[in-house]
Motif scaffolding. Structure first.
Motif, PDB file in Angstrom:
ATOM      1  N   ALA A  54       0.836  -1.206   0.000  1.00 13.89           N
ATOM      2  CA  ALA A  54       0.000   0.000   0.000  1.00 13.89           C
ATOM      3  C   ALA A  54       0.868   1.253   0.000  1.00 13.89           C
ATOM      4  CB  ALA A  54      -0.912  -0.008   1.232  1.00 13.89           C
ATOM      5  N   GLN A  55       1.948   1.218   0.788  1.00 11.97           N
ATOM      6  CA  GLN A  55       2.849   2.382   0.842  1.00 11.97           C
ATOM      7  C   GLN A  55       3.434   2.649  -0.541  1.00 11.97           C
ATOM      8  OE1 GLN A  55       3.592   4.296   3.542  1.00 11.97           O
ATOM      9  NE2 GLN A  55       2.411   3.141   5.023  1.00 11.97           N
ATOM     10  N   LYS A  56       3.781   1.549  -1.240  1.00  7.84           N
ATOM     11  CA  LYS A  56       4.456   1.707  -2.537  1.00  7.84           C
ATOM     12  C   LYS A  56       3.559   2.342  -3.595  1.00  7.84           C
ATOM     13  CE  LYS A  56       7.926  -1.849  -2.217  1.00  7.84           C
ATOM     14  NZ  LYS A  56       8.038  -3.292  -2.312  1.00  7.84           N
ATOM     15  N   VAL A  57       2.279   1.965  -3.599  1.00  6.44           N
ATOM     16  CA  VAL A  57       1.413   2.502  -4.668  1.00  6.44           C
ATOM     17  C   VAL A  57       0.827   3.869  -4.311  1.00  6.44           C
ATOM     18  CG1 VAL A  57       0.722   0.274  -5.659  1.00  6.44           C
ATOM     19  CG2 VAL A  57      -0.636   1.276  -3.810  1.00  6.44           C
ATOM     20  N   SER A  58       1.086   4.348  -3.082  1.00 11.79           N
ATOM     21  CA  SER A  58       0.371   5.559  -2.679  1.00 11.79           C
ATOM     22  C   SER A  58       1.306   6.664  -2.196  1.00 11.79           C
ATOM     23  CB  SER A  58      -0.599   5.207  -1.554  1.00 11.79           C
ATOM     24  OG  SER A  58       0.148   4.802  -0.427  1.00 11.79           O
ATOM     25  N   ALA A  59       2.562   6.590  -2.579  1.00 17.89           N
ATOM     26  CA  ALA A  59       3.543   7.595  -2.145  1.00 17.89           C
ATOM     27  C   ALA A  59       3.520   7.753  -0.620  1.00 17.89           C
ATOM     28  CB  ALA A  59       3.291   8.932  -2.852  1.00 17.89           C
ATOM     29  N   GLY A  60       3.380   6.632   0.081  1.00 18.78           N
ATOM     30  CA  GLY A  60       3.489   6.658   1.543  1.00 18.78           C
ATOM     31  C   GLY A  60       2.262   7.158   2.280  1.00 18.78           C
ATOM     32  N   ASN A  61       1.146   7.360   1.591  1.00 16.42           N
ATOM     33  CA  ASN A  61      -0.046   7.837   2.288  1.00 16.42           C
ATOM     34  C   ASN A  61      -1.303   7.174   1.728  1.00 16.42           C
ATOM     35  OD1 ASN A  61      -1.636   9.291   4.056  1.00 16.42           O
ATOM     36  ND2 ASN A  61      -1.726  11.108   2.733  1.00 16.42           N
ATOM     37  N   PRO A  62      -1.480   5.857   2.013  1.00 15.77           N
ATOM     38  CA  PRO A  62      -2.599   5.134   1.402  1.00 15.77           C
ATOM     39  C   PRO A  62      -3.971   5.665   1.822  1.00 15.77           C
ATOM     40  CG  PRO A  62      -1.479   3.777   3.041  1.00 15.77           C
ATOM     41  CD  PRO A  62      -0.645   4.996   2.857  1.00 15.77           C
ATOM     42  N   HIS A  63      -4.905   5.633   0.891  1.00 10.99           N
ATOM     43  CA  HIS A  63      -6.296   5.999   1.163  1.00 10.99           C
ATOM     44  C   HIS A  63      -6.843   5.002   2.179  1.00 10.99           C
ATOM     45  CE1 HIS A  63     -10.611   6.453   0.506  1.00 10.99           C
ATOM     46  NE2 HIS A  63     -10.321   7.647   0.027  1.00 10.99           N
ATOM     47  N   ARG A  64      -7.404   5.492   3.283  1.00  7.76           N
ATOM     48  CA  ARG A  64      -7.664   4.588   4.409  1.00  7.76           C
ATOM     49  C   ARG A  64      -8.820   3.628   4.156  1.00  7.76           C
ATOM     50  NH1 ARG A  64      -8.116   8.226   9.032  1.00  7.76           N
ATOM     51  NH2 ARG A  64      -8.491   6.350  10.257  1.00  7.76           N
ATOM     52  N   ARG A  65      -9.810   4.008   3.373  1.00  7.50           N
ATOM     53  CA  ARG A  65     -10.870   3.047   3.046  1.00  7.50           C
ATOM     54  C   ARG A  65     -10.300   1.892   2.212  1.00  7.50           C
ATOM     55  NH1 ARG A  65     -13.775   1.202  -1.159  1.00  7.50           N
ATOM     56  NH2 ARG A  65     -15.885   0.491  -0.706  1.00  7.50           N
TER      57      ARG A  65
END
Ligand code: ADP
Ligand code: ASP
Ligand code: MG
Length: 374
Positions: A54-65
């Motif tokens: 999740a960190q990798k695809v979201s620049a370290g800030n994954p969408h929480r849902r």
């Protein structure tokens, strides 16, 4: 026929061979005649691995849902595999997600709280003689969104189900054969505690002893449920966490929490938005647990302008009556050998903020003083 709830943690279902051994243990309990409801965690380090993706695809800030959609998959894998392993042994079993089990939570993604449990399908399956396997750590909000209960949340699933099913026994089975006076991975001279009160265990868990989830213990305390913490693969007495019987000063153990942020004056909404929650306030500073924060850089960016320390850890000595006199505090301060940044005295705990890189040594010194020497 009595109901027994058994929860198996990640290390207990880490590979196929271990899942087979868990299936054997579950089958043996069923054969003794109890109705068995099993709660499973994700296999081994699955949750950490999913978080890393999740960190990798979201620049370290994954969408929480979306993070909750991802993380709940870990427990679904274990529940289905354990179901198959039981069927292969000729044991009738059925697995349910948190949502199918009727575990209703609030909507706080990655850190949700259970509001109620409506175990209709579990009851039906147990009545038919099936072993029920429930995916731990998850539920569904009233808005029908899938949620997770915070790290270590399968323990909470187990206790909530034990309450809802009026179970005779709630076993939390793990790689460690009970609750010790400190994390055996950090301190070498630890001792297993035969029993401790809900309040003492809750304080240890809040202070960072991850052997049991703090919310799970709070739930058990409120519902009067005895938790039996024990090893999955070795038989032994384990530790009973039960209603307190008044005692004088007794030290339960020493705990460490390194995953914290110390913040002065930060608004609650900012913390909550990132899955953080101030666990307690010391003077005007909040100790914020980072366990369920999965976008630290984004949180720190939102806290710009506030005084934030990200290099401290909390070490605690927990015990009934420990805050009632000055003597334990004096002993602790002397044992620490360093001047802590802050000190907290509460009825069941004395705690110190110390530099994170000195924290493990502080735990060993406090354990030597309060447990090994007495
Ligand atoms: P599970 O995957 O079964 O839920 P956890 O990893 O969550 O297991 O919790 C078990 C771990 O908790 C142990 O391996 C141990 O390192 C750690 N731990 C921390 N504090 C304590 C303590 N006071 N007593 C026992 N174990 C502890
Ligand atoms: N799998 C989740 C975690 O690693 C929940 C649990 O193990 O209790 O935190
Ligand atoms: Mg755990």
């Amino acid at each position: 026929m009595g109901v027994i709830v058994q929860k198996y943690g990640g290390s207990s279902v880490a590979d196929v061979e271990k899942i087979q051994r868990v299936a054997e243990r579950v089958a043996a309990s069923r054969a003794k005649g109890s109705q068995v409801c099993v709660v499973v965690s994700a296999m081994g380090d699955t949750t950490d691995e999913l978080l890393a993706l999740a960190q990798k695809v979201s620049a370290g800030n994954p969408h929480r849902r979306e993070l909750d959609m991802l993380l709940t998959a870990g427990e679904r894998i274990s529940m289905a595999l354990l179901g198959m392993a039981l069927h292969a042994r000729g044991v009738e079993a059925v697995s349910f997600t948190g949502s199918q089990s009727g575990i209703i939570t609030d909507g706080a993604h990655t850190n949700a709280r259970i509001l109620e449990v409506r175990p209709v399908r579990i009851h039906e399956a147990l009545e038919k003689g099936k072993v029920v396997i429930v995916a731990g750590y998850q539920g569904v909000s009233r808005e029908k969104e899938i949620t997770t209960l915070g790290r270590g949340g399968s323990d909470t699933t187990a206790v909530a189900l034990a309450a809802a099913l009026d179970a005779d026994v709630c076993e939390i089975c793990s790689d460690v054969d009970g609750v010790y006076t400190a994390d055996p991975r950090i301190v070498s001279g630890t001792r297993r505690l035969a029993e401790l009160s809900h309040e003492e265990m809750q304080e240890l868990a809040l202070a960072g002893a991850k052997v049991l989830n703090a919310q799970a213990v709070e739930f058990a305390r409120d519902r009067g449920i005895t938790i039996h913490a024990r090893s999955t693969f070795v038989s032994g007495p384990g530790t009973l966490i039960k209603k307190s019987e008044g005692r004088e000063l007794r030290i339960s153990g020493v705990a460490l929490d390194s995953e914290i942020l110390v913040v002065r004056g930060a608004p609650l909404e900012v913390l909550q938005k990132h899955g953080a929650w101030p666990r307690e306030a010391w003077d005007d500073r909040a100790i914020v647990s980072l366990e369920n924060v999965h976008g630290l850089a984004a949180l720190l960016a939102d806290l710009r302008g506030y005084e934030v320390s990200n290099d401290l850890a909390q070490v605690s000595v927990v015990g009934a009556g420990i805050g009632a006199s000055k003597e334990p505090l004096d002993r602790a301060l002397e044992a620490l050998e360093i001047q802590p940044r802050s000190t907290l005295v509460a009825p069941l705990r004395i705690a110190f903020l110390v530099p994170r890189d000195a924290a493990r040594d502080c735990v060993r010194r406090l354990h030597a003083e309060f447990i090994e020497r007495s």
